[in-house]
Design an enzyme around this catalytic site. Structure first.
Site, PDB file in Angstrom:
ATOM      1  N   ASP A   1      82.781 113.166  -9.665  1.00  0.00           N
ATOM      2  CA  ASP A   1      81.794 112.239  -9.131  1.00  0.00           C
ATOM      3  C   ASP A   1      80.556 112.140 -10.022  1.00  0.00           C
ATOM      4  O   ASP A   1      80.119 111.042 -10.393  1.00  0.00           O
ATOM      5  CB  ASP A   1      81.378 112.660  -7.724  1.00  0.00           C
ATOM      6  CG  ASP A   1      82.398 112.236  -6.669  1.00  0.00           C
ATOM      7  OD1 ASP A   1      83.327 111.480  -7.023  1.00  0.00           O
ATOM      8  OD2 ASP A   1      82.273 112.658  -5.511  1.00  0.00           O
TER       9      ASP A   1
ATOM     10  N   TYR B   1      90.492 112.230  -8.240  1.00  0.00           N
ATOM     11  CA  TYR B   1      90.285 111.883  -9.643  1.00  0.00           C
ATOM     12  C   TYR B   1      90.525 113.102 -10.535  1.00  0.00           C
ATOM     13  O   TYR B   1      91.112 112.978 -11.622  1.00  0.00           O
ATOM     14  CB  TYR B   1      88.864 111.344  -9.853  1.00  0.00           C
ATOM     15  CG  TYR B   1      88.462 110.307  -8.832  1.00  0.00           C
ATOM     16  CD1 TYR B   1      89.351 109.308  -8.415  1.00  0.00           C
ATOM     17  CD2 TYR B   1      87.202 110.321  -8.245  1.00  0.00           C
ATOM     18  CE1 TYR B   1      88.990 108.369  -7.467  1.00  0.00           C
ATOM     19  CE2 TYR B   1      86.825 109.387  -7.300  1.00  0.00           C
ATOM     20  CZ  TYR B   1      87.727 108.417  -6.908  1.00  0.00           C
ATOM     21  OH  TYR B   1      87.362 107.494  -5.966  1.00  0.00           O
TER      22      TYR B   1
ATOM     23  N   ARG C   1      73.724  97.241   2.283  1.00  0.00           N
ATOM     24  CA  ARG C   1      74.279  96.310   3.254  1.00  0.00           C
ATOM     25  C   ARG C   1      73.315  96.169   4.426  1.00  0.00           C
ATOM     26  O   ARG C   1      72.638  97.120   4.795  1.00  0.00           O
ATOM     27  CB  ARG C   1      75.634  96.804   3.756  1.00  0.00           C
ATOM     28  CG  ARG C   1      76.748  96.710   2.732  1.00  0.00           C
ATOM     29  CD  ARG C   1      78.052  97.207   3.314  1.00  0.00           C
ATOM     30  NE  ARG C   1      77.980  98.633   3.655  1.00  0.00           N
ATOM     31  CZ  ARG C   1      78.914  99.275   4.340  1.00  0.00           C
ATOM     32  NH1 ARG C   1      79.970  98.624   4.783  1.00  0.00           N
ATOM     33  NH2 ARG C   1      78.776 100.560   4.597  1.00  0.00           N
TER      34      ARG C   1
ATOM     35  N   LEU D   1      76.259  90.430   1.333  1.00  0.00           N
ATOM     36  CA  LEU D   1      76.884  89.732   0.210  1.00  0.00           C
ATOM     37  C   LEU D   1      78.069  88.880   0.642  1.00  0.00           C
ATOM     38  O   LEU D   1      78.548  88.056  -0.148  1.00  0.00           O
ATOM     39  CB  LEU D   1      77.324  90.744  -0.853  1.00  0.00           C
ATOM     40  CG  LEU D   1      76.204  91.587  -1.473  1.00  0.00           C
ATOM     41  CD1 LEU D   1      76.768  92.526  -2.526  1.00  0.00           C
ATOM     42  CD2 LEU D   1      75.126  90.690  -2.074  1.00  0.00           C
TER      43      LEU D   1
ATOM     44  N   GLY E   1      89.805 106.701  -3.128  1.00  0.00           N
ATOM     45  CA  GLY E   1      89.923 108.060  -3.638  1.00  0.00           C
ATOM     46  C   GLY E   1      88.590 108.760  -3.628  1.00  0.00           C
ATOM     47  O   GLY E   1      87.536 108.154  -3.400  1.00  0.00           O
ATOM     48  N   HIS E   2      88.645 110.088  -3.879  1.00  0.00           N
ATOM     49  CA  HIS E   2      87.434 110.899  -3.969  1.00  0.00           C
ATOM     50  C   HIS E   2      87.562 111.854  -5.144  1.00  0.00           C
ATOM     51  O   HIS E   2      88.564 111.866  -5.869  1.00  0.00           O
ATOM     52  CB  HIS E   2      87.198 111.662  -2.663  1.00  0.00           C
ATOM     53  CG  HIS E   2      86.706 110.790  -1.547  1.00  0.00           C
ATOM     54  ND1 HIS E   2      85.426 110.285  -1.496  1.00  0.00           N
ATOM     55  CD2 HIS E   2      87.356 110.323  -0.436  1.00  0.00           C
ATOM     56  CE1 HIS E   2      85.292 109.542  -0.414  1.00  0.00           C
ATOM     57  NE2 HIS E   2      86.445 109.546   0.252  1.00  0.00           N
TER      58      HIS E   2
END
Length: 773
Positions: free
Chosen positions: A152, A126, A36, A57, A121-122
């Site tokens: 992750d 999960y 970004r 974007l 979430g992290h």
């Protein structure tokens, strides 16, 4: 490198996506991370071997650049939640429509569907939703996540990389890309397949932390040593368990059965008391070299210095801030026997690019370009520029050199009607040839099989150029049955005059015509008739440089005015053509050719250049079509009307483009370029033909009256003089427009100059050029 040539666009996100991109880069893929604008990525330690491009974007221009990059990419990695890319009009349906072979890898926490698909979430979330977290932790304590490695990196980044590999392999058979829905919940569940499949075997029937593989067994857990370090024990098999008991100084016959679950808590206390009596180093000396499955628990620093890891080269040091400041990195040792893995760049080669500023950490390089190590780059670059310039000059000289003789040959051997037809055919094929060239320049060959096979777009250009050149040479050598030029008066035998009723003894066949010989007879349709004159009158004058210059200087005024009008026309036309793609890239698309090659502005400029090539293709196609429209229009408006209309339309069209630059209007007005092009290729030479026809009629009348004038001008000479205006215009444009652009600071001045010169030429062709009634 296994993935060499695979081009990946990684949209910057949290660690799973960057890790997936790093895995692909480690094995040779060209990975470009899209950040970004205004935000430096926080995952630069997972960016080795990558390049970086910053785009907004949410702005149309930023999204357009990403779509442009995706047309050349093999893989795009989307790390966002479901629906984010669709809101930006960058979903797989849109991008794969423009690039059907694109692999669109979506890496999210909960997947693209389901009630949690749009939630944040992290790793721990999960793990919890996959059911795996319920099995992790100590007995009687709360569940504990093993850092953020399992969901992750294992279930997320690594599983996504595996999906991309499979999609790339499948594409070799189908030729089509596909969408990968990789998510960390299902990825973690897949990694725990063994856990799910062994539920009925009794391995997990005890509470958490009391089973064989979760720390409940005394032979599969860790123990504290005398120096507050730890040893890891994993002696599951009976033979390994015996070696563990021996190393601890115990006897197996004095101990309970290894698999007696009820005795495990007591056995763990016994083993713990023994391990606490010696240091970690002492236990290492006891168990090293045995199959007791006992190893020290190493810190990160100790792991780097461990003998086994050093022998393997498992970790590499790299100076981050200087030679005295180092950090350690690990790299994959899954290299194949023929392709050893190696780091292309330990330090991430990132260039943080925003709309107005460029801040580089490394030397800017093309986004999807090739990396090369050149011993003496400046010297090689100088030679490359020199050779390229020489090649362009020779190629342009050859193209211009052949154009003049073609027209002179046409005028020398054809009747007046055939001259007009030949000029129209010349304009037709010139337009078609230009259209073919511009299409080749506009196509993105880098993403097609031919471009990949030959290397780059430039090799494709040279390949087609060589192919067309070879084809044209072969056609030229094989297509024209040319007879030698000769003096008919000297070569016709006396006996043929009486035998051939078609040839009269009182007629003279003019020198310079081509004779079609059929069965020994001369076809009278291909010769021009004239009154018989003496051999002295038909003797050819030898052309010398002096006589050539005299003929040019003594050029009649109407010839001179025609050359000046032709010079004005070509100056206007070349001014626009030579800078048109640059005008599209800078003014219409607002790109910057001088910015870094991986910047947004440069990519926008490249897009404008490609669209400019399509505009020039429109010009060439319309030039071909207009060459036939001229046949109809000339009977209504005459050559004067065609000449005036060509210059006028071009002048107005280029003026409108310069004052109101717009993509669609510019492409539409490229048709006016075609009108001008066809006009320049036909009308001036038609006028030359009319002038010579008028002179021949005058000479014929004088010959009938007994007054012979042998001072007629050569048609080839006047064609050459007219063609020379093209080269003179090139000199004026090359020497003058660059100066004007530097003064004005914009290429808009080029288009305006072309418009002004064309309008001046429009007035000139009306006021000064002579037209034969």
């Amino acid at each position: 490198m296994a993935l060499r040539g695979v081009r990946v666009l990684e949209l910057a996100g949290l660690v799973p996506g960057p890790f997936c991109g790093m895995v692909l880069a480690d094995f040779g893929a060209q990975v470009v991370r899209v950040d970004r604008t205004g935000v430096r990525g926080g995952t630069s330690y997972l960016a080795r071997g990558k390049r970086s491009l910053a785009l907004d974007l949410k702005r149309p221009r930023g999204a357009a650049v990403l779509r442009r990059l995706c047309t050349r990419a093999d893989v795009v990695l989307d790390p966002f939640r479901a629906g984010v890319m669709e809101k930006l009009q960058l979903g797989p349906e849109i991008l794969q429509r423009e690039n059907p072979s694109l692999i669109y890898a979506r890496l999210s926490g909960f997947g693209q569907l389901g009630r949690f698909s749009r939630l944040a979430g992290h790793d721990i979330n999960y793990l919890a939703l996959s059911g795996v977290l319920s099995k992790l932790g100590k007995s009687g304590d709360k569940p504990c996540a093993p850092l953020n490695l399992l969901a992750d990196f294992g279930g997320g980044g690594l599983m996504c990389a595996l999906g991309i590999m499979m999609a790339l392999f499948e594409r070799t058979r189908s030729g089509k890309g596909q969408v990968i829905d990789a998510n960390m919940v299902e990825g973690t569940a897949y990694l725990s397949t063994f856990l799910w499949q062994t539920q009925e075997m009794g391995l997990w029937e005890q509470p958490r932390g009391q089973n064989m593989l979760d720390g409940g067994a005394p032979f599969y857990t860790t123990y504290r040593t005398a120096d507050e370090e730890f040893m890891a024990v994993g002696a599951i098999e009976p033979q390994f368990y015996e070696l563990l008991i021996k190393g601890l100084g115990l006897k197996s016959e004095e101990l309970p059965n290894q698999m007696s679950i009820t005795d495990w808590p007591e056995m763990k206390k016994k083993f713990a008391d023994i391990f606490a009596k010696k240091t970690k180093a002492e236990w290492c000396r006891i168990f090293d070299g045995t199959d007791a499955c006992v190893t020290p628990v190493l810190s990160l620093e100790e792991a780097v210095q461990h003998g086994h890891n050093k022998e393997r080269g498992s970790f590499i040091t790299h100076g981050e801030q200087g030679p005295d400041t180092k950090f350690w990195i690990s790299y994959p040792h899954t290299a194949t026997s023929r392709r050893r893995w190696g780091l292309r760049s330990l330090q991430p080669t990132l260039s943080w690019v925003s709309w107005g500023r460029v801040k580089s950490q490394a030397k800017p390089t093309p986004v999807f370009g090739r990396e090369a190590l050149i011993a003496d780059r400046r010297k090689k670059l100088t030679w490359a520029i020199t050779i390229t310039m020489i090649g362009v000059v020779l190629f342009d000289f050859a193209a211009d050199f052949i154009d003049g003789p073609i027209k002179a040959y046409l005028f020398d051997v054809c009747s007046h009607q055939d001259k007009e037809r030949g000029l129209h055919h010349h304009a037709l094929f010139t337009g078609l040839g230009g259209a073919l060239g511009y299409i080749l320049g506009a196509i993105d060959w880098a993403h097609l099989k031919l471009g990949r096979m030959l290397g780059t777009e430039f090799q494709v250009m040279f390949f087609f150029s060589a192919l067309m050149l070879t084809l044209c040479v072969v056609i030229h050598l094989c297509s024209i049955p040319e007879a030698p030029l000769r003096d008919v008066a000297k070569d016709i035998p006396p006996q043929q005059d009486s035998q051939d009723p078609l040839l009269s003894s009182d007629r003279m066949y003019e020198y310079g015509s081509i004779e079609k010989v059929k069965n020994g007879y001369i076809n009278p349709e291909m010769v021009l008739q004239g009154e018989k004159t003496t051999n002295t009158q038909q003797t050819r004058r030898t052309m010398t440089m002096k006589s050539l210059l005299r003929a040019l200087v003594s050029m009649p005024p109407h010839y001179r005015y025609l050359c000046i009008s032709h010079l004005l026309g070509w100056t206007a036309f070349l001014s626009n053509m030579l800078f048109f793609t640059d005008f599209m890239g800078q003014i219409v698309y607002h790109g910057d050719p001088y910015s870094a090659h991986n910047s947004t502005e440069f990519l926008i400029y490249q897009r404008g250049v490609e669209v400019g090539c399509w505009g020039l293709c429109i010009n060439s196609v319309f030039s071909s079509l207009y060459s036939y429209f001229q046949k109809v229009l000339v009977s209504y408006v005459g050559l004067k009307g065609l000449y005036f209309m060509g210059y006028l339309l071009f002048g107005l069209g280029t003026g409108f483009i310069g004052l109101f630059p717009n993509i669609y209007s510019t492409l539409v007005l490229c048709t006016s370029f075609g009108v001008m092009s066809s006009t320049l290729y036909t009308v001036p030479f038609n006028l030359i033909a009319e002038y010579h026809r008028e002179e021949q009629e005058k000479q014929r009348r004088q010959a009938q009256g007994g007054d012979v004038d042998s001072s007629g001008r050569g048609q080839g000479l006047d064609c050459a003089a007219l063609t020379c205006m093209v080269q003179l215009a090139q000199i004026l444009v090359g020497g003058g427009l660059g100066f004007l652009v530097n003064i004005a600071g914009s290429v808009v001045v080029v288009v305006i100059t072309a418009s002004v010169v064309a309008l001046i030429g429009c007035c000139f062709v009306v006021l000064f050029v002579r037209y034969v009634a």
